[in-house]
Design an enzyme around this catalytic site. Sequence first.
Site, PDB file in Angstrom:
ATOM      1  N   ARG A 112      13.690  -8.651 -38.575  1.00 47.29           N
ATOM      2  CA  ARG A 112      14.685  -9.214 -39.361  1.00 47.29           C
ATOM      3  C   ARG A 112      14.806  -8.116 -40.400  1.00 47.29           C
ATOM      4  NH1 ARG A 112      16.125 -15.061 -41.995  1.00 47.29           N
ATOM      5  NH2 ARG A 112      16.780 -15.223 -39.955  1.00 47.29           N
ATOM      6  N   HIS A 144      23.405 -12.260 -35.488  1.00 50.76           N
ATOM      7  CA  HIS A 144      22.262 -13.207 -35.402  1.00 50.76           C
ATOM      8  C   HIS A 144      22.088 -13.725 -34.078  1.00 50.76           C
ATOM      9  CE1 HIS A 144      19.187 -15.570 -36.662  1.00 50.76           C
ATOM     10  NE2 HIS A 144      19.729 -16.098 -37.791  1.00 50.76           N
ATOM     11  N   GLN A 164      20.061 -17.088 -32.996  1.00 49.80           N
ATOM     12  CA  GLN A 164      20.806 -18.098 -33.630  1.00 49.80           C
ATOM     13  C   GLN A 164      22.057 -18.655 -32.802  1.00 49.80           C
ATOM     14  OE1 GLN A 164      20.202 -20.152 -36.653  1.00 49.80           O
ATOM     15  NE2 GLN A 164      21.248 -21.307 -35.581  1.00 49.80           N
ATOM     16  N   ASP A 206      28.846 -21.175 -42.363  1.00 49.96           N
ATOM     17  CA  ASP A 206      27.440 -20.507 -42.833  1.00 49.96           C
ATOM     18  C   ASP A 206      27.658 -20.271 -44.307  1.00 49.96           C
ATOM     19  OD1 ASP A 206      25.328 -19.169 -42.777  1.00 49.96           O
ATOM     20  OD2 ASP A 206      26.043 -17.342 -42.187  1.00 49.96           O
ATOM     21  N   CYS A 212      23.998 -22.883 -39.174  1.00 51.11           N
ATOM     22  CA  CYS A 212      22.700 -22.220 -38.906  1.00 51.11           C
ATOM     23  C   CYS A 212      21.490 -22.613 -39.797  1.00 51.11           C
ATOM     24  CB  CYS A 212      22.773 -20.673 -38.732  1.00 51.11           C
ATOM     25  SG  CYS A 212      23.222 -20.010 -40.221  1.00 51.11           S
ATOM     26  N   ARG A 224      16.164 -23.627 -32.081  1.00 56.60           N
ATOM     27  CA  ARG A 224      15.580 -22.226 -32.392  1.00 56.60           C
ATOM     28  C   ARG A 224      14.306 -21.960 -31.610  1.00 56.60           C
ATOM     29  NH1 ARG A 224      17.458 -19.152 -36.499  1.00 56.60           N
ATOM     30  NH2 ARG A 224      16.278 -17.530 -35.150  1.00 56.60           N
TER      31      ARG A 224
HETATM   32  N1   CP Z   1      18.999 -19.700 -39.403  1.00 58.32           N
HETATM   33  C1   CP Z   1      18.321 -18.840 -39.796  1.00 58.32           C
HETATM   34  O1   CP Z   1      18.086 -17.925 -39.104  1.00 58.32           O
HETATM   35  O2   CP Z   1      17.262 -19.536 -40.810  1.00 58.32           O
HETATM   36  P1   CP Z   1      16.026 -18.847 -41.533  1.00 58.32           P
HETATM   37  O3   CP Z   1      16.849 -17.682 -42.441  1.00 58.32           O
HETATM   38  O4   CP Z   1      15.454 -19.742 -42.162  1.00 58.32           O
HETATM   39  O5   CP Z   1      15.296 -18.000 -40.380  1.00 58.32           O
HETATM   40  N1  NVA Z   2      24.446 -15.484 -43.015  1.00 59.18           N
HETATM   41  C1  NVA Z   2      23.496 -15.601 -43.453  1.00 59.18           C
HETATM   42  C2  NVA Z   2      22.601 -16.387 -42.236  1.00 59.18           C
HETATM   43  C3  NVA Z   2      21.144 -16.951 -42.602  1.00 59.18           C
HETATM   44  C4  NVA Z   2      20.622 -17.547 -41.399  1.00 59.18           C
HETATM   45  C5  NVA Z   2      22.557 -14.375 -43.882  1.00 59.18           C
HETATM   46  O1  NVA Z   2      22.615 -13.541 -43.582  1.00 59.18           O
HETATM   47  O2  NVA Z   2      21.747 -14.767 -45.021  1.00 59.18           O
END
Ligand code: CP
Ligand code: NVA
Length: 307
Positions: free
Chosen positions: A102, A129, A132, A223, A263, A291
């Site tokens: 990440r 993502h 997801q 989101d 998400c 997930r």
């Molecule tokens: N939806 C998602 O990726 O959640 P987190 O940021 O908690 O991993």
């Molecule tokens: N768009 C959000 C998704 C979190 C899972 C972010 O990037 O923070």
Amino acid sequence: MRHFLSLKDFTKQEIEEMITLSLDIKKNLKSGKRDLLLNGKTLAMIFEKNSTRTRVSFEAGIYQLGGVGLFLSDKDLQLGRGEEMRDTARVISSMVDLVVMRTTSHTRLLEFSEYSSVPVINGLSDLYHPAQLLADYLTMVECGKGENPVIAYVGDGNNMAHSWLMLASIMGFELRLATPRGYEPSVTIYQDALSFAEESGAHIVLLSDPREAVDGADVVATDTWTSMGQEEEKQQRMKDFKGFCVNTKLLSYAKDDAIFLHCLPAYRGQEVSDRVLEGSQSVVFLEAENRLHVQKGIMVWLEQKIG
Ligand code: CP
Ligand code: NVA
């Protein structure tokens, strides 16, 4: 070396294979059978941003498959003190079987994967993502919305919007993506989606009216308005996204049996109302649980095809 960085690198058939695998693994887990399909394998989990779902699902997932996960925050790695990404990638990938990462920027993920000798999974970047979106698709399939769905995404043209563009355009779905002006998705990613749509028959529309997007939809998704790393823009975004909250009124324009996806993490009263999030059409906690099953499907698929 093949990686899982964006759905755009996969065919419709490959996405379906990952979904089928995830469903099988889920079914077995629910009936008490352990699939030790990654026995003795090691997953490095490099996180440069916060996470609840992605971290826990990958760590629990690799363990349930018979392997082990190493959680590596950038605060602990030498990466956080300036060690180069290409050096980190060569070292870590020489010791493990899979990596999930990440990162703050997709470019960093691309650099890591270029130097990695094992498959790298995108656990969220600023652009995509994809893990997801596979969980979202699995949830749609389980809720009877997997066949020719009309999907409305209402909100920011961010990593989630980009990932919806990829899923819908590859699978041949109808996607209406409504964002406030100035928050549209990346032009390059939209154009990629249009070119996939030519082959799949998908129908992709960009809108600025949430009601037009939601009208008659089977799936309504949103989101956060302020993604990780955009905190200083929050006050401005709260103004600019006025009218984009998925509340009961907006959801009422969708089909009566439409499902609501998010998400998570969710910010009640901003992109979604408490009533919608907690309401009968919301499947967000099934989506979150999925997930776990999907991460396992992705890891097993990569190991079977590439490992
Ligand atoms: N939806 C998602 O990726 O959640 P987190 O940021 O908690 O991993
Ligand atoms: N768009 C959000 C998704 C979190 C899972 C972010 O990037 O923070």
